[in-house]
Design a protein around this motif. Structure first.
Motif, short mmCIF file in Angstrom:
data_model
loop_
_atom_site.label_atom_id
_atom_site.label_comp_id
_atom_site.label_asym_id
_atom_site.label_seq_id
_atom_site.Cartn_x
_atom_site.Cartn_y
_atom_site.Cartn_z
N TYR A 222 0.77 -1.35 -0.24
CA TYR A 222 0.04 0.13 -0.07
C TYR A 222 1.03 1.44 0.21
O TYR A 222 0.18 2.73 -0.82
CB TYR A 222 -1.16 -0.16 1.11
N LYS A 224 4.19 1.73 -1.43
CA LYS A 224 4.41 1.81 -3.05
C LYS A 224 3.41 2.53 -3.67
O LYS A 224 3.82 2.77 -4.88
CB LYS A 224 4.77 0.23 -3.89
N GLU A 225 1.58 2.13 -3.15
CA GLU A 225 0.81 2.26 -3.63
C GLU A 225 0.48 3.96 -3.21
O GLU A 225 -0.77 4.39 -4.73
CB GLU A 225 -0.26 1.99 -4.55
#
Length: 250
Positions: A222, A224-225
């Motif tokens: 998450y 990274k997103e």
């Protein structure tokens, strides 16, 4: 609320200043932090010598502050047992210079300070901010710390809960929101560089490249997103999935 703030980057770090500056607008803040950087010291405490505690004035802050020549866990222990009279509503550790995602929580002095608070039945938060060589900005993380603190209070946070928070280095409108998730895995391709010191002794310096394992519903994924990640932690490391299996061995 009455808050204890600590960290592992040292009492003069930019992150703890930004955090205290934001939170003392709305809360009573007491700062007890290491006199120098104690990054990656884990949950170590000082047993072999006395701790030196000094009351210090931090320019631009109204909060009472103490420096301790020990670890982050030392700071929380001595704050609760000696330096602070009365109830502490929450301990907040940070803002850490760099992330504490995944299995890095096991090494982190920032997270260990928060866990020490939970052992004393004081709810806590460890908050970390992504930085790079050119940008070290803690304003966004300070705002999220305040927001998560209020949500924890509103929802009657349990006294042994630790919230591990990681904030990406993005502008406010670029952050997708907050995700509550499990910790992921961070693997390092470690190697030791050998050198010879001035007195002829052999020295080894650890180097390594990081590889995140982006498991489903994990903080590494998450983050990274583009999300702020929040992971509830607890000091009970019992592996309940295999507890019964191992008991059958005996």
């Amino acid at each position: 609320m009455r808050l204890l703030i600590t960290n592992d980057d040292g009492i003069n770090a930019k992150g703890i200043y930004a955090l205290a500056k934001e939170l003392e607008k709305y809360h009573e803040v007491i700062i007890v932090a290491p006199d120098n950087e104690r990054s990656a010291c884990g949950h170590s405490i000082t047993l072999s010598r006395p701790l030196i505690v000094r009351k210090v004035a931090l320019e631009g802050l109204k909060s009472i502050a103490f420096s301790v020549d020990g670890t982050p866990a030392d700071c929380v222990k001595i704050a609760i047992n000696k330096l602070i009279d009365g109830k502490i509503d929450m301990v907040i550790s940070g803002i850490n210079k760099g992330l504490n995602l995944g299995t890095d929580v096991l090494y982190s002095g920032t997270v260990s300070a928060a866990i020490e608070a939970s052992i004393y039945k004081v709810p806590s938060m460890a908050i970390s901010m992504q930085v790079n060589k050119k940008i070290e900005n803690y304003e966004m993380a300070s705002k999220y710390a305040g927001e998560i603190l209020l949500m924890a209070k509103k929802n009657n946070v349990k006294n042994d809960m630790v919230l591990n928070v990681n904030v990406p280095l993005l502008k406010g409108n670029e952050i997708k929101g907050i995700k509550v998730c499990k910790i992921g895995s961070r693997l390092y391709n470690n190697c030791y560089i050998e050198t010879i010191g001035e007195n002829g002794e052999t020295q080894y310096e650890i180097k390594g490249e990081l590889k995140d394992v982006h498991e489903e519903d994990s903080d590494t994924l998450y983050f990274k997103e583009g999300y702020v990640t929040v992971t509830p932690l607890h000091y009970d490391l019992t592996n309940f999935n295999i507890l019964n299996d191992v008991s059958k061995w005996f």
